[in-house]
Design a protein around this motif. Structure first.
Motif, PDB file in Angstrom:
ATOM      1  N   LEU A  40       0.849  -1.179   0.000  1.00 59.00           N
ATOM      2  CA  LEU A  40       0.000   0.000   0.000  1.00 59.00           C
ATOM      3  C   LEU A  40       0.888   1.234   0.000  1.00 59.00           C
ATOM      4  O   LEU A  40       1.683   1.423   0.926  1.00 59.00           O
ATOM      5  N   VAL A  41       0.783   2.055  -1.023  1.00 58.97           N
ATOM      6  CA  VAL A  41       1.511   3.320  -1.082  1.00 58.97           C
ATOM      7  C   VAL A  41       0.465   4.428  -0.955  1.00 58.97           C
ATOM      8  O   VAL A  41      -0.379   4.601  -1.835  1.00 58.97           O
ATOM      9  N   PHE A  42       0.529   5.174   0.138  1.00 65.64           N
ATOM     10  CA  PHE A  42      -0.526   6.120   0.456  1.00 65.64           C
ATOM     11  C   PHE A  42      -0.299   7.479  -0.201  1.00 65.64           C
ATOM     12  O   PHE A  42       0.830   7.943  -0.339  1.00 65.64           O
ATOM     13  N   SER A  43      -1.392   8.118  -0.574  1.00 65.08           N
ATOM     14  CA  SER A  43      -1.331   9.451  -1.156  1.00 65.08           C
ATOM     15  C   SER A  43      -1.356  10.497  -0.045  1.00 65.08           C
ATOM     16  O   SER A  43      -1.604  10.188   1.128  1.00 65.08           O
ATOM     17  N   SER A  44      -1.153  11.750  -0.424  1.00 69.19           N
ATOM     18  CA  SER A  44      -1.201  12.841   0.555  1.00 69.19           C
ATOM     19  C   SER A  44      -2.605  12.976   1.147  1.00 69.19           C
ATOM     20  O   SER A  44      -2.773  13.510   2.249  1.00 69.19           O
ATOM     21  N   GLU A  45      -3.610  12.474   0.429  1.00 68.24           N
ATOM     22  CA  GLU A  45      -4.987  12.499   0.928  1.00 68.24           C
ATOM     23  C   GLU A  45      -5.088  11.816   2.294  1.00 68.24           C
ATOM     24  O   GLU A  45      -5.727  12.326   3.221  1.00 68.24           O
ATOM     25  N   THR A  46      -4.448  10.653   2.432  1.00 61.12           N
ATOM     26  CA  THR A  46      -4.508   9.915   3.698  1.00 61.12           C
ATOM     27  C   THR A  46      -3.767  10.654   4.789  1.00 61.12           C
ATOM     28  O   THR A  46      -4.270  10.814   5.907  1.00 61.12           O
ATOM     29  N   LYS A  47      -2.557  11.102   4.486  1.00 55.78           N
ATOM     30  CA  LYS A  47      -1.774  11.840   5.490  1.00 55.78           C
ATOM     31  C   LYS A  47      -2.535  13.071   5.968  1.00 55.78           C
ATOM     32  O   LYS A  47      -2.664  13.302   7.186  1.00 55.78           O
ATOM     33  N   ASN A  48      -3.055  13.864   5.032  1.00 56.46           N
ATOM     34  CA  ASN A  48      -3.737  15.104   5.402  1.00 56.46           C
ATOM     35  C   ASN A  48      -4.976  14.833   6.255  1.00 56.46           C
ATOM     36  O   ASN A  48      -5.262  15.572   7.200  1.00 56.46           O
ATOM     37  N   LYS A  49      -5.715  13.766   5.905  1.00 57.08           N
ATOM     38  CA  LYS A  49      -6.904  13.453   6.696  1.00 57.08           C
ATOM     39  C   LYS A  49      -6.523  13.023   8.099  1.00 57.08           C
ATOM     40  O   LYS A  49      -7.184  13.402   9.081  1.00 57.08           O
ATOM     41  N   MET A  50      -5.457  12.251   8.226  1.00 59.11           N
ATOM     42  CA  MET A  50      -5.039  11.776   9.542  1.00 59.11           C
ATOM     43  C   MET A  50      -4.446  12.886  10.402  1.00 59.11           C
ATOM     44  O   MET A  50      -4.317  12.725  11.620  1.00 59.11           O
ATOM     45  N   LEU A  51      -4.089  14.003   9.790  1.00 59.53           N
ATOM     46  CA  LEU A  51      -3.546  15.127  10.553  1.00 59.53           C
ATOM     47  C   LEU A  51      -4.619  16.137  10.942  1.00 59.53           C
ATOM     48  O   LEU A  51      -4.327  17.136  11.594  1.00 59.53           O
ATOM     49  N   THR A  52      -5.879  15.871  10.548  1.00 59.03           N
ATOM     50  CA  THR A  52      -6.966  16.790  10.892  1.00 59.03           C
ATOM     51  C   THR A  52      -7.795  16.241  12.045  1.00 59.03           C
ATOM     52  O   THR A  52      -7.731  15.057  12.384  1.00 59.03           O
ATOM     53  N   THR A  53      -8.577  17.116  12.644  1.00 57.70           N
ATOM     54  CA  THR A  53      -9.501  16.727  13.714  1.00 57.70           C
ATOM     55  C   THR A  53     -10.856  17.380  13.443  1.00 57.70           C
ATOM     56  O   THR A  53     -10.974  18.324  12.658  1.00 57.70           O
ATOM     57  N   GLU A  54     -11.879  16.855  14.112  1.00 57.36           N
ATOM     58  CA  GLU A  54     -13.209  17.467  14.050  1.00 57.36           C
ATOM     59  C   GLU A  54     -13.927  17.115  15.345  1.00 57.36           C
ATOM     60  O   GLU A  54     -13.500  16.216  16.086  1.00 57.36           O
ATOM     61  N   PRO A  55     -15.015  17.819  15.678  1.00 56.61           N
ATOM     62  CA  PRO A  55     -15.753  17.498  16.911  1.00 56.61           C
ATOM     63  C   PRO A  55     -16.230  16.047  16.906  1.00 56.61           C
ATOM     64  O   PRO A  55     -16.691  15.537  15.885  1.00 56.61           O
ATOM     65  N   ASN A  56     -16.110  15.395  18.042  1.00 54.74           N
ATOM     66  CA  ASN A  56     -16.516  13.997  18.170  1.00 54.74           C
ATOM     67  C   ASN A  56     -18.030  13.888  18.240  1.00 54.74           C
ATOM     68  O   ASN A  56     -18.679  14.503  19.091  1.00 54.74           O
ATOM     69  N   ASN A  57     -18.619  13.107  17.334  1.00 52.08           N
ATOM     70  CA  ASN A  57     -20.078  12.966  17.290  1.00 52.08           C
ATOM     71  C   ASN A  57     -20.655  12.325  18.544  1.00 52.08           C
ATOM     72  O   ASN A  57     -21.832  12.508  18.862  1.00 52.08           O
ATOM     73  N   TYR A  58     -19.846  11.545  19.262  1.00 54.51           N
ATOM     74  CA  TYR A  58     -20.354  10.791  20.411  1.00 54.51           C
ATOM     75  C   TYR A  58     -19.964  11.414  21.748  1.00 54.51           C
ATOM     76  O   TYR A  58     -20.419  10.959  22.792  1.00 54.51           O
ATOM     77  N   SER A  59     -19.094  12.420  21.691  1.00 48.98           N
ATOM     78  CA  SER A  59     -18.642  13.033  22.933  1.00 48.98           C
ATOM     79  C   SER A  59     -18.459  14.538  22.710  1.00 48.98           C
ATOM     80  O   SER A  59     -17.351  15.004  22.420  1.00 48.98           O
ATOM     81  N   PRO A  60     -19.534  15.304  22.795  1.00 43.75           N
ATOM     82  CA  PRO A  60     -19.464  16.745  22.559  1.00 43.75           C
ATOM     83  C   PRO A  60     -18.372  17.411  23.410  1.00 43.75           C
ATOM     84  O   PRO A  60     -18.215  17.117  24.589  1.00 43.75           O
ATOM     85  N   GLY A  61     -17.616  18.267  22.761  1.00 48.33           N
ATOM     86  CA  GLY A  61     -16.525  18.942  23.460  1.00 48.33           C
ATOM     87  C   GLY A  61     -15.186  18.285  23.250  1.00 48.33           C
ATOM     88  O   GLY A  61     -14.137  18.883  23.511  1.00 48.33           O
TER      89      GLY A  61
END
Length: 215
Positions: A116-137
């Motif tokens: 498996l040779v990963f694209s920058s798409e995978t790296k960039n997604k893994m370096l981002t965060t977003e609010p947790n749907n199951y644990s607000p805050g």
């Protein structure tokens, strides 16, 4: 494939001898301490992974011989939520650049070698965060990777997606070989005396046409 294998071997050697001072320069820091990769298989179509080599985005290499083995209940096609989260063994600190692994497809009765040779798409997604749907805050980290192993050597890769359907990593270059084309995986098997189907496997595939689904 041979070029990738040579690259992997070279990188592992370099990672063993590089100085800690140089290693810190320009190092990509993930928003989590560890990320996890787990393997999934369709229901009653098992596989076993015997060896994994990983190179992360910082050029560090890691070898896995104790591996959290595939599990799965998808029937006919992959579930949108296939795979699980954490693993006691399959983990690393920085997103992956390359993963190469050996696996026994019990249903196919053969050894496969997948890169498996990963694209920058995978790296960039893994370096981002977003609010947790199951644990607000709290933050949700894209730190759970699922690698699907199916009949005919079919391999797919997803990231778990905060309770939503898995995100397929479509930019990943996936190469799978077997037989005389094996390189790293020659002799890597948990079944040196051949493969046998369990009664559960026989019952499941009875009356079905190989490869038993769309993968």
């Amino acid at each position: 494939m041979k070029i990738i294998t040579i690259f992997l071997s070279f990188t592992f050697l370099v990672s063993c001898y590089s100085s800690s001072a140089n290693d810190q320069q320009g190092k990509i820091k993930a928003p989590f301490d560890e990320w996890y990769f787990t393997f999934s298989t369709p229901k009653a179509l098992p596989a076993q992974v015997t060896l994994v080599k990983l190179i992360d985005v910082n050029g560090y290499g890691k070898v896995f011989r104790t591996i959290d083995q595939p599990q799965g209940q998808s029937v006919g096609t992959w579930s949108q939520h296939a795979g699980k989260g954490t693993s006691p063994f399959n983990k690393a600190s920085s997103p992956p650049q390359v993963i190469q692994f050996c696996w026994d497809s019990i249903i196919d009765k053969k050894v496969y070698e997948t890169t498996l040779v990963f694209s920058s798409e995978t790296k960039n997604k893994m370096l981002t965060t977003e609010p947790n749907n199951y644990s607000p805050g709290d933050n949700y980290y894209f730190q759970y990777m699922v690698i699907g192993l199916a009949p005919k050597g079919k391999v797919r890769v997803w990231l778990k997606n905060n309770g939503r359907p898995n995100l397929e990593q479509k930019g990943t270059e996936i190469t799978t070989v077997s037989g005389n084309n094996l390189n790293m995986c020659k002799g890597e098997t948990n079944f040196p005396n051949g493969y046998e189907y369990s009664e559960g496997m026989k019952k499941f595939i009875k009356g079905k046409a190989y490869p038993y689904g769309q993968w």
